[in-house]
Design a protein around this motif. Structure first.
Motif, PDB file in Angstrom:
ATOM      1  N   SER A 192       1.065  -1.236  -0.166  1.00 10.82           N
ATOM      2  CA  SER A 192       0.053  -0.222   0.036  1.00 10.82           C
ATOM      3  C   SER A 192       1.041   1.266   0.164  1.00 10.82           C
ATOM      4  O   SER A 192       2.019   1.092   0.098  1.00 10.82           O
ATOM      5  CB  SER A 192      -1.081  -0.156   1.189  1.00 10.82           C
ATOM      6  OG  SER A 192      -0.090   0.455   2.359  1.00 10.82           O
ATOM      7  N   GLU A 193       0.304   2.414  -0.099  1.00  9.41           N
ATOM      8  CA  GLU A 193       1.013   3.584  -0.182  1.00  9.41           C
ATOM      9  C   GLU A 193       1.587   4.120   1.235  1.00  9.41           C
ATOM     10  O   GLU A 193       2.244   5.154   1.314  1.00  9.41           O
ATOM     11  CB  GLU A 193       0.193   4.676  -0.606  1.00  9.41           C
ATOM     12  CG  GLU A 193       0.198   5.059  -2.055  1.00  9.41           C
ATOM     13  CD  GLU A 193      -0.845   6.120  -2.456  1.00  9.41           C
ATOM     14  OE1 GLU A 193      -0.609   6.874  -3.279  1.00  9.41           O
ATOM     15  OE2 GLU A 193      -1.896   6.330  -1.495  1.00  9.41           O
ATOM     16  N   THR A 194       1.172   3.079   2.442  1.00 11.73           N
ATOM     17  CA  THR A 194       1.052   3.796   3.640  1.00 11.73           C
ATOM     18  C   THR A 194       2.621   4.512   4.048  1.00 11.73           C
ATOM     19  O   THR A 194       2.833   5.356   4.463  1.00 11.73           O
ATOM     20  CB  THR A 194       0.612   2.743   4.794  1.00 11.73           C
ATOM     21  OG1 THR A 194      -0.447   2.206   4.188  1.00 11.73           O
ATOM     22  CG2 THR A 194       1.088   3.218   6.076  1.00 11.73           C
ATOM     23  N   SER A 195       3.602   3.612   3.729  1.00 14.25           N
ATOM     24  CA  SER A 195       5.211   4.145   4.261  1.00 14.25           C
ATOM     25  C   SER A 195       5.447   5.321   3.384  1.00 14.25           C
ATOM     26  O   SER A 195       5.882   6.236   3.699  1.00 14.25           O
ATOM     27  CB  SER A 195       6.065   2.896   4.296  1.00 14.25           C
ATOM     28  OG  SER A 195       6.159   2.418   2.948  1.00 14.25           O
ATOM     29  N   ARG A 196       5.079   5.223   2.111  1.00 10.32           N
ATOM     30  CA  ARG A 196       5.331   6.273   1.175  1.00 10.32           C
ATOM     31  C   ARG A 196       4.644   7.646   1.620  1.00 10.32           C
ATOM     32  O   ARG A 196       5.358   8.818   1.437  1.00 10.32           O
ATOM     33  CB  ARG A 196       4.839   5.929  -0.152  1.00 10.32           C
ATOM     34  CG  ARG A 196       4.966   7.126  -1.141  1.00 10.32           C
ATOM     35  CD  ARG A 196       4.271   6.578  -2.483  1.00 10.32           C
ATOM     36  NE  ARG A 196       4.720   5.327  -3.001  1.00 10.32           N
ATOM     37  CZ  ARG A 196       5.775   5.094  -3.623  1.00 10.32           C
ATOM     38  NH1 ARG A 196       6.813   6.086  -3.906  1.00 10.32           N
ATOM     39  NH2 ARG A 196       6.279   3.716  -3.651  1.00 10.32           N
ATOM     40  N   LEU A 197       3.439   7.639   2.068  1.00 13.16           N
ATOM     41  CA  LEU A 197       2.878   9.030   2.608  1.00 13.16           C
ATOM     42  C   LEU A 197       3.303   9.284   3.764  1.00 13.16           C
ATOM     43  O   LEU A 197       3.482  10.560   4.090  1.00 13.16           O
ATOM     44  CB  LEU A 197       1.199   8.487   2.574  1.00 13.16           C
ATOM     45  CG  LEU A 197       0.762   8.480   1.245  1.00 13.16           C
ATOM     46  CD1 LEU A 197      -0.824   7.961   1.368  1.00 13.16           C
ATOM     47  CD2 LEU A 197       0.612   9.586   0.315  1.00 13.16           C
TER      48      LEU A 197
END
Lengths: 137, 120, 97, 120, 137, 97
Positions: E17-22
């Motif tokens: 998911s995008e979690t760590s990127r965000l």
């Protein structure tokens, strides 16, 4: 002329995501698939709940009142009303101490005739074997 | 040459699952196979017009447009899932089809393989 | 610190055991509410043995067909309104696991 | 009366997480608090125009519109996350703001409580 | 006039998911938050990787070449370049048999001066305690 | 039946032990690829002991900074092209867990 069997296997919990809901709505879409197929061709769906997925079957879900969204209970009753076969894994109900009293077993109140089949996992495995295509939710 | 039907129910940006589905479709088309891609749930967002190609986000619209041009690839979004998100025919780019859920079952009917990605 | 953690899934969040605080609360929401009513193979969820104040969101119990009278007595059932008070009055920091 | 900043990074339809965030915001506003809702990642879809109210899908746009009218509630979508998905000012309904990520940090700066929902 | 400390704690794996990127992009947004604040006010971010989240720090990620999307490695180097503090939990690296050789320790190649701090969990706990707000990804 | 299962997360899917087939394959993709290279507390993933043909997607290894030479020797590394052949030639049914 062919009938192809699709097995919709639901293993995920309801509500966190749309997964189990889309399993039911796609299985029910088999009612209208003929318009795309040649004469005599058709899809025969079977829906089976295994693992945590059996919790989709609990009675008394108030999702519509609270979150304004159709409950899985209502989707399952719709499936039974439309004569779709609904199977539930007995071992998984047992794991949670659940019985037929706790889950949706029929859609009598809306005129459905079919009832839920509580079956051993082995039976669900056979459905997966005999299906032409698997859709695992 | 054979037919692969892929059903993808995961979200556009934010889950690499749709990236997986598009890459797999691309590899299959390159090998001469025919691919149908059914987008349900949040995956319907893949059809949205005007997606920006930023390096910090997945960008799949370009690959999908190229695949459509091959004539070996169809992409269809689920009508109800799209409308629930405010995405209808005004919002999808050229070549993206919109049908009800039975389209997916019909595509699977005539497929040699069905790769169903059921969502998180 | 006064820390309240939200458990939203029916599994044990790997990081939960490490979190600590002078005042520590766990709120079960979404599929986390199954922890408060279900037994698996006869056993209650290990999360109910944590040294924390335990709460469950009534709206998420009812949506799933879980009646409040089946909730483990260690768990206090609250609604969204109660949750707002909890956040402002009882805790300072919030973690959604 | 206090201020709550909620950051939500989960998808619109398909994850009840955004339903949770909106219900919590609604309960806080009813109690007289001020609420900022930051939508990042797939949650930016909440701002999309023309969402249909179908019973088989979550429908939050109506509640959000009512909350905006109270004057106690602001909703802002992440500019980059939105554009990556083809959602910009043409695509959001009235009252939905669009800002870069620093807006969220500024909102959190002056908040009494920050409820950050980091996504799946 | 106040400086508020925000702790960005990353526990999720990258890419699924995008979690760590965000987490990274939002932490970096602290560089421009002043435009919304009163004179003298500011945000002081700290980023910490714990649990499976430490795997975001692995060197040699080819996400840009393969999937056309910035790697977490690049995001972390950007954070270091901009003098954001990046902490990694030592116990979690140990669990995976990883050392400082395996992870992003600096952004020297792009002119960064700060280095990653490999620290015991207790130190990260202290950062969470002293932070004004927690953002847990 | 010839069944291939896709493991896309770095945890053990609860249903995997029940699935069976005459020809059984497991493909590790996305965060599932960590199973094929990492040891946790010194132990390889229990999934590598399954009675199945094991594969890992090279693109997903490389994206994450995992080099193919660290992949357990029981696992065959394939790319998207190889995956297409696998699906059409070696298996009939596919499950994405």
């Amino acid at each position: 002329m062919a009938i192809k069997k699709f097995a919709f296997i639901v293993e995920k919990l309801p509500y966190k995501s749309e997964t189990s809901r889309l399993a039911l709505t796609h299985a029910i879409a088999s009612q209208t698939v003929e318009i795309y197929l040649e004469d005599g061709d058709n899809v025969e769906p079977v829906i089976a709940f295994i693992g945590d997925g059996v919790l989709n079957m609990l009675k008394g879900q108030k999702a519509l009142d609270i979150y304004g969204v159709t409950s899985l209970e209502m989707h399952i009753k719709n499936a039974l009303l439309l004569d779709l076969r609904v199977l539930v894994c007995k071992e998984d109900l047992d794991r949670y101490g659940l019985t037929e009293d706790d889950i949706v077993m029929d859609a009598e109140e809306i005129g459905g005739e079919l009832t839920t089949e509580v079956v051993p996992y082995e039976k669900i495995h056979q459905e997966m074997e005999s299906a032409d295509h698997l859709m695992f939710f | 040459m054979a037919k692969l039907t892929i059903g993808c129910f995961s979200s556009l940006v934010g889950s690499m699952t749709l990236d997986f589905a598009v890459k797999l479709a691309e590899a299959a088309v390159k090998k001469g196979h025919e691919v149908d891609l059914w987008l349900s749930g949040n995956a319907t967002m893949l059809g949205k017009t005007r997606q920006s190609n930023f390096r910090d986000y997945s960008y799949l619209a370009g690959t999908v447009e190229e695949l459509i041009k091959t004539g070996k690839f169809q992409v269809t979004i689920c009508e109800a899932c799209g409308k629930a998100r405010g995405i209808d025919k005004e919002d999808v780019f050229e070549g993206v089809k919109i049908h009800s859920m039975d389209w997916y079952l019909a595509s699977a009917f005539s497929a040699d393989r069905v790769f169903h990605i059921g969502g998180e | 610190m006064k820390l309240v953690v939200f458990v939203n899934e029916y599994k044990e969040p790997p990081i939960l055991d490490r979190l600590k605080a002078e005042k520590f609360g766990i709120v079960f929401v979404q599929n986390g509410v199954y922890h408060t009513t279900l037994k698996k193979d006869g056993n209650s969820s290990p999360l109910l043995s944590k040294d924390a104040e335990l709460y469950a969101l009534s709206e998420d119990l009812e949506s799933r067909g879980l009646s409040a009278d089946k909730v483990d007595p260690k768990v206090k059932v609250i609604n969204y309104e109660g949750l707002v008070d909890l956040i402002f009055n009882d805790y300072e920091k919030i973690i959604w696991l």
